[in-house]
Design a protein around this motif. Structure first.
Motif, short mmCIF file in Angstrom:
data_model
loop_
_atom_site.label_atom_id
_atom_site.label_comp_id
_atom_site.label_asym_id
_atom_site.label_seq_id
_atom_site.Cartn_x
_atom_site.Cartn_y
_atom_site.Cartn_z
N GLN A 1 -21.66 7.58 -33.66
CA GLN A 1 -22.15 8.78 -34.56
C GLN A 1 -20.76 10.05 -34.24
O GLN A 1 -21.02 11.05 -33.98
CB GLN A 1 -23.27 9.52 -34.37
CG GLN A 1 -24.47 8.68 -34.50
CD GLN A 1 -24.64 8.70 -36.11
OE1 GLN A 1 -24.20 9.38 -36.80
NE2 GLN A 1 -25.32 7.44 -36.44
N TRP A 2 -19.55 9.35 -34.44
CA TRP A 2 -18.44 10.32 -34.31
C TRP A 2 -18.11 11.16 -35.45
O TRP A 2 -17.70 12.36 -35.24
CB TRP A 2 -17.30 9.41 -34.13
CG TRP A 2 -15.87 10.19 -34.18
CD1 TRP A 2 -15.31 10.71 -33.12
CD2 TRP A 2 -15.06 10.18 -35.28
NE1 TRP A 2 -13.97 11.08 -33.51
CE2 TRP A 2 -13.89 10.84 -34.93
CE3 TRP A 2 -15.01 9.53 -36.60
CZ2 TRP A 2 -12.75 10.99 -35.73
CZ3 TRP A 2 -14.07 9.64 -37.28
CH2 TRP A 2 -13.06 10.47 -37.01
N TYR A 3 -18.47 10.90 -36.74
CA TYR A 3 -17.97 11.47 -37.84
C TYR A 3 -18.35 12.68 -38.30
O TYR A 3 -19.55 12.97 -38.07
CB TYR A 3 -17.90 10.65 -39.05
CG TYR A 3 -19.35 10.10 -39.26
CD1 TYR A 3 -20.34 10.54 -40.20
CD2 TYR A 3 -19.85 8.75 -38.65
CE1 TYR A 3 -21.40 10.29 -40.31
CE2 TYR A 3 -21.02 8.67 -38.63
CZ TYR A 3 -21.72 9.00 -39.76
OH TYR A 3 -23.08 8.64 -39.90
N PRO A 4 -17.52 13.82 -38.87
CA PRO A 4 -18.36 14.99 -39.45
C PRO A 4 -18.94 14.54 -40.88
O PRO A 4 -19.56 15.32 -41.30
CB PRO A 4 -17.16 15.89 -39.78
CG PRO A 4 -16.06 15.11 -39.77
CD PRO A 4 -16.36 13.83 -38.90
N GLY A 5 -18.54 13.58 -41.25
CA GLY A 5 -19.01 12.95 -42.57
C GLY A 5 -18.54 11.58 -42.59
O GLY A 5 -17.46 11.04 -42.24
N PRO A 6 -19.06 10.64 -43.52
CA PRO A 6 -18.80 9.29 -43.58
C PRO A 6 -17.64 9.24 -44.33
O PRO A 6 -16.66 10.00 -44.68
CB PRO A 6 -19.86 8.81 -44.58
CG PRO A 6 -20.54 9.87 -45.41
CD PRO A 6 -20.20 11.23 -44.59
N THR A 7 -17.03 7.84 -44.24
CA THR A 7 -15.59 7.57 -44.56
C THR A 7 -14.93 7.91 -46.09
O THR A 7 -14.20 8.58 -46.12
CB THR A 7 -15.28 6.20 -44.53
OG1 THR A 7 -15.72 5.44 -43.27
CG2 THR A 7 -14.04 5.87 -44.75
N ASP A 8 -16.12 7.90 -47.14
CA ASP A 8 -15.78 8.33 -48.47
C ASP A 8 -16.00 9.93 -48.57
O ASP A 8 -15.41 10.50 -49.53
CB ASP A 8 -16.62 7.88 -49.11
CG ASP A 8 -17.99 8.32 -49.05
OD1 ASP A 8 -18.32 9.15 -48.34
OD2 ASP A 8 -18.94 7.75 -49.90
N SER A 9 -15.95 10.75 -47.42
CA SER A 9 -15.90 12.17 -47.53
C SER A 9 -14.46 12.93 -46.98
O SER A 9 -14.47 14.05 -47.04
CB SER A 9 -16.89 12.75 -46.78
OG SER A 9 -16.93 12.42 -45.26
N PHE A 10 -13.48 11.80 -46.56
CA PHE A 10 -12.39 12.42 -46.32
C PHE A 10 -11.11 11.19 -46.60
O PHE A 10 -11.72 10.04 -46.54
CB PHE A 10 -12.14 12.95 -44.86
CG PHE A 10 -12.43 11.68 -44.01
CD1 PHE A 10 -11.61 11.01 -43.51
CD2 PHE A 10 -13.82 11.46 -43.19
CE1 PHE A 10 -11.60 9.68 -42.37
CE2 PHE A 10 -14.01 10.58 -42.70
CZ PHE A 10 -12.96 9.77 -41.99
N GLU A 11 -10.00 11.74 -46.54
CA GLU A 11 -9.03 10.76 -46.76
C GLU A 11 -7.93 10.75 -45.71
O GLU A 11 -7.60 12.04 -45.36
CB GLU A 11 -8.32 10.87 -48.22
CG GLU A 11 -7.21 10.15 -48.55
CD GLU A 11 -6.62 10.09 -49.79
OE1 GLU A 11 -5.73 9.26 -50.25
OE2 GLU A 11 -7.01 11.28 -50.56
#
Length: 526
Positions: free
Chosen positions: A138-148
Motif C-alpha cells: 500500500q505504497w501509492y497515493p493513488g493507483p497507477t492510472d492516476s499518475f504518469e
C-alpha cells in the motif's frame, strides 16, 4: 470495581519505568572496544514471510532486511528535533515543478548487485509496480492510472499527477519509503526474481536464506565506499529473554525490542551500548469495524473511553511515549487532538446506553487478540485493557498468541477479521501520514480494521487533494484527524520507543526511526 493501581501492582508491572522519566535518543556508550572482523549477527523479534518482493508484505522484519540491501531515493532520519528532514540517497534533488509535476534527479554511476546500471527506468518501473492496487505494501497515493511517470533522460524522472487530480507533493515523503527495484526484475512479474531474492544497490548483498537466518555480505562496489562490516546475519528469535542472553554471551551483536526491565541488566555493562528512539510506530487497538458490535461507532467510542492510556504508559515504562493522534509525533501533520477519546467511564456508559447496550448488556462475547515476544509488554498491558473493558461491561477475553499465529490473524477478510479487537503497531519509515491513515482507514484499503465509511473516505480524499504540503497540514489538523477521533476505527494507545542493544564495538551503527539501520560505516578501535 477494579482498583487500577492494585491491578498494576498485582501484575508486577509498576517497576518497568524506573530508569528514566524522559526519552533520550542518545547512546549509552561503554568503554570496551573490539575490532569488527566478523558478520554482524542481528536478532529479530519477528519472523519473515519468505516472499522477498518489497511490495508483497508489510512485515517489519523483512523491511529491516531491505534496509541493508536495497537503495532508496531518499532517507528520513525522523528525529523529534526535525521530523520532516530528508537526506538524499539515490536521488540528488527532489523538485516540485508545479502543482502536478514532481521532478527527481538521480545519482549517476550506481549499479545493482546483479551488475545492472541504475537509471531512471528503474524508478519508473518501481513507482508503476508499487502503485498497483493489489500490492499489499500500500505504497501509492493513488493507483497507477492516476499518475504518469516519464524519463526525459537516464537520470531524470518526472511524476505527473494531473490525471489523479491530487498534488504531486504527495510523492515527496514517499521517496523515503519504497526501495528502488530493478526494472529487469519487475519485468518478470510478481512470481519472478522479486519473490526469490533481494537485488538492490545498498551496502550489503543478499546471499541466501538458511532456515531462520538471512545471510548478507558486504557489497564491494558500494557507491558510498568501503563497507566496514563484512556481512550481516539476520535471525528470528521470538523470545526477548533469549535475545538478551545471546547478546550477553556474545552470540548476538545487535538485538531489538528490549523489554524495559532488561535495561537494568544492561546499563553499566561496558561491553554493551543502548539506543532509545521515539519511533515512527504507534501501537493501536484495532476494532473489527466490519462486523458487530464494532461496526457501530458508538460502541467503538465507548470502548475507547474505557481505556486509561496513562496506566498503559506506566506498564510500558521506557518502551512507550504518550500520544493523542493516529500517527506518531515524528510524522508530518501531527497535532494533539482536543477530541481524542480519554479515559472517562461515565461517557463510556452513556455511549453504551445510546448504542442499545446499557452497562454492556446484550453485547456478544468479545475476543481481543495480541502477540507475545515481538512488541514489549503486550500481554501485560493487554491484561490491563481487558480488565478495564470488563469493568465497564464489555465481555472480553484476551487471546495471547505467538508471533506467527498472530500475524496470520492480523488482517481484515470477508466477513470480518478474526476476533473483535487486535493489537498491532504500524511502522512506516517516512514522514508521510497517509502510509498510516489512507492505508488503514480508506475503504479501498482498510487493512486491519475493515472500516468502510464514506465520510472518512471523503476526508481522506480532501487531504490527499490539498494543493500543497501546508494546505495538507491544515486539512489534516482541522478535518481528517478530528473526524477519525470521533469515529474511532482504531484507538492509538501510545507511540513506541524503540530500544536496541548492541556490542560496544558497533560505533557508527545508525538506527532510523522505523528500525532500519545503516551499518556501512561502523567504526571500531582495538
Amino acid at each position: 470495581m477494579l482498583n487500577r493501581r492494585s491491578f498494576l501492582n498485582y501484575a508486577g508491572m509498576a517497576g518497568a519505568g524506573v530508569l528514566m522519566n524522559r526519552v533520550n535518543p542518545d547512546f549509552f556508550i561503554g568503554t570496551a572496544r573490539a575490532d569488527v572482523t566478523k558478520p554482524m549477527t542481528f536478532l529479530s523479534a519477528e519472523n519473515i514471510t519468505g516472499n522477498w518482493d518489497p511490495t508483497a508484505h508489510t512485515t517489519l522484519s523483512q523491511t529491516t532486511i531491505q534496509g541493508f540491501v536495497m537503495g532508496y531515493l531518499a532517507r528520513a532520519p525522523m528525529r523529534p528535533e526535525d521530523p520532516q528532514a530528508m537526506e538524499m540517497e539515490l536521488a540528488t534533488e527532489l523538485n516540485l515543478l508545479d502543482a502536478h509535476r514532481f521532478e527527481i534527479k538521480l545519482r549517476e554511476g550506481i549499479t545493482f548487485h546483479d551488475g545492472k546500471p541504475f537509471t531512471a527506468e528503474d524508478v519508473k518501473a518501481t513507482f508503476e509496480y508499487g502503485a498497483q492496487p493489489d500490492r499489499p505494501a500500500q505504497w501509492y497515493p493513488g493507483p497507477t492510472d492516476s499518475f504518469e511517470v516519464t524519463t526525459p533522460d537516464d537520470y531524470t524522472v518526472i511524476v505527473d499527477t494531473t490525471k489523479g487530480g491530487y498534488g504531486a507533493h504527495m510523492f515527496y515523503f514517499l521517496t523515503a519509503y519504497l526501495p528502488i527495484m530493478s526494472a529487469k526484475d519487475i519485468a518478470e512479474g510478481p512470481k519472478g526474481a522479486l519473490t526469490q531474492r533481494l537485488n538492490g544497490t545498498g551496502p550489503f548483498k543478499f546471499v541466501e536464506q538458511r532456515g531462520n537466518d538471512t545471510v548478507m555480505e558486504a557489497n564491494p562496489t558500494y557507491w558510498k565506499g568501503d563497507v566496514t562490516v563484512p556481512g550481516v546475519v539476520y535471525s528470528f528469535v521470538g523470545d526477548a529473554t533469549t535475545r538478551m542472553l545471546s547478546l550477553l554471551n556474545g552470540q548476538a551483536d545487535v538485538i531489538e525490542r528490549l523489554e524495559p526491565e532488561q535495561l537494568e541488566t544492561l546499563v553499566g555493562n561496558d561491553e554493551i551500548k543502548l539506543s532509545k528512539l521515539v519511533s515512527v510506530e504507534n501501537k493501536y487497538l484495532w476494532f473489527r469495524c466490519s462486523k458487530p458490535p464494532f461496526d457501530n461507532p458508538l460502541v467503538r467510542k465507548a470502548a475507547a473511553h474505557a481505556i486509561d492510556r496513562e496506566l498503559l504508559l506506566e506498564v510500558l515504562g521506557d518502551a512507550g511515549a504518550p500520544n493523542s493522534n493516529f500517527i506518531s509525533p515524528i510524522k508530518f501533520g501531527y497535532v494533539e487532538l482536543d477530541n481524542y477519546p480519554e479515559y472517562d467511564p461515565e461517557e463510556c456508559q452513556r455511549l453504551l446506553a445510546e448504542a442499545g447496550y446499557p452497562n454492556g448488556e446484550g453485547l456478544p462475547e468479545l475476543e481481543y487478540i495480541t502477540s507475545t515476544g515481538f512488541y514489549p509488554k503486550t500481554k501485560e498491558y493487554g491484561e490491563v485493557i481487558t480488565a478495564l473493558l470488563q469493568e465497564q461491561g464489555f465481555p472480553v477475553t484476551l487471546n495471547v498468541m505467538e508471533v506467527a499465529a498472530w500475524n496470520e490473524r492480523l488482517y481484515d477478510r470477508p466477513g470480518g477479521g478474526p476476533g473483535h479487537m487486535i493489537d498491532c503497531g504500524w511502522m512506516a519509515g517516512s514522514p508521510e501520514p497517509d502510509l498510516v491513515l489512507r492505508t488503514h482507514f480508506h475503504s479501498s484499503s482498510k487493512r486491519i480494521c475493515g472500516i468502510v465509511d464514506p465520510e472518512i473516505d471523503a476526508a481522506l480524499d480532501a487531504e490527499r487533494n490539498a494543493p500543497s504540503l501546508e494546505a495538507r497540514k491544515e486539512v489534516l489538523a482541522t478535518n481528517l484527524m478530528p473526524l477519525l477521533a470521533d469515529k474511532v476505527p482504531a484507538l492509538s494507545l501510545f507511540t513506541s520507543v524503540m530500544i536496541h542493544a548492541m556490542r560496544s564495538e558497533y560505533d557508527g551503527l545508525f538506527i532510523y526511526a522505523d528500525g532500519l539501520m545503516d551499518a556501512s560505516k561502523v567504526t571500531s578501535a582495538a
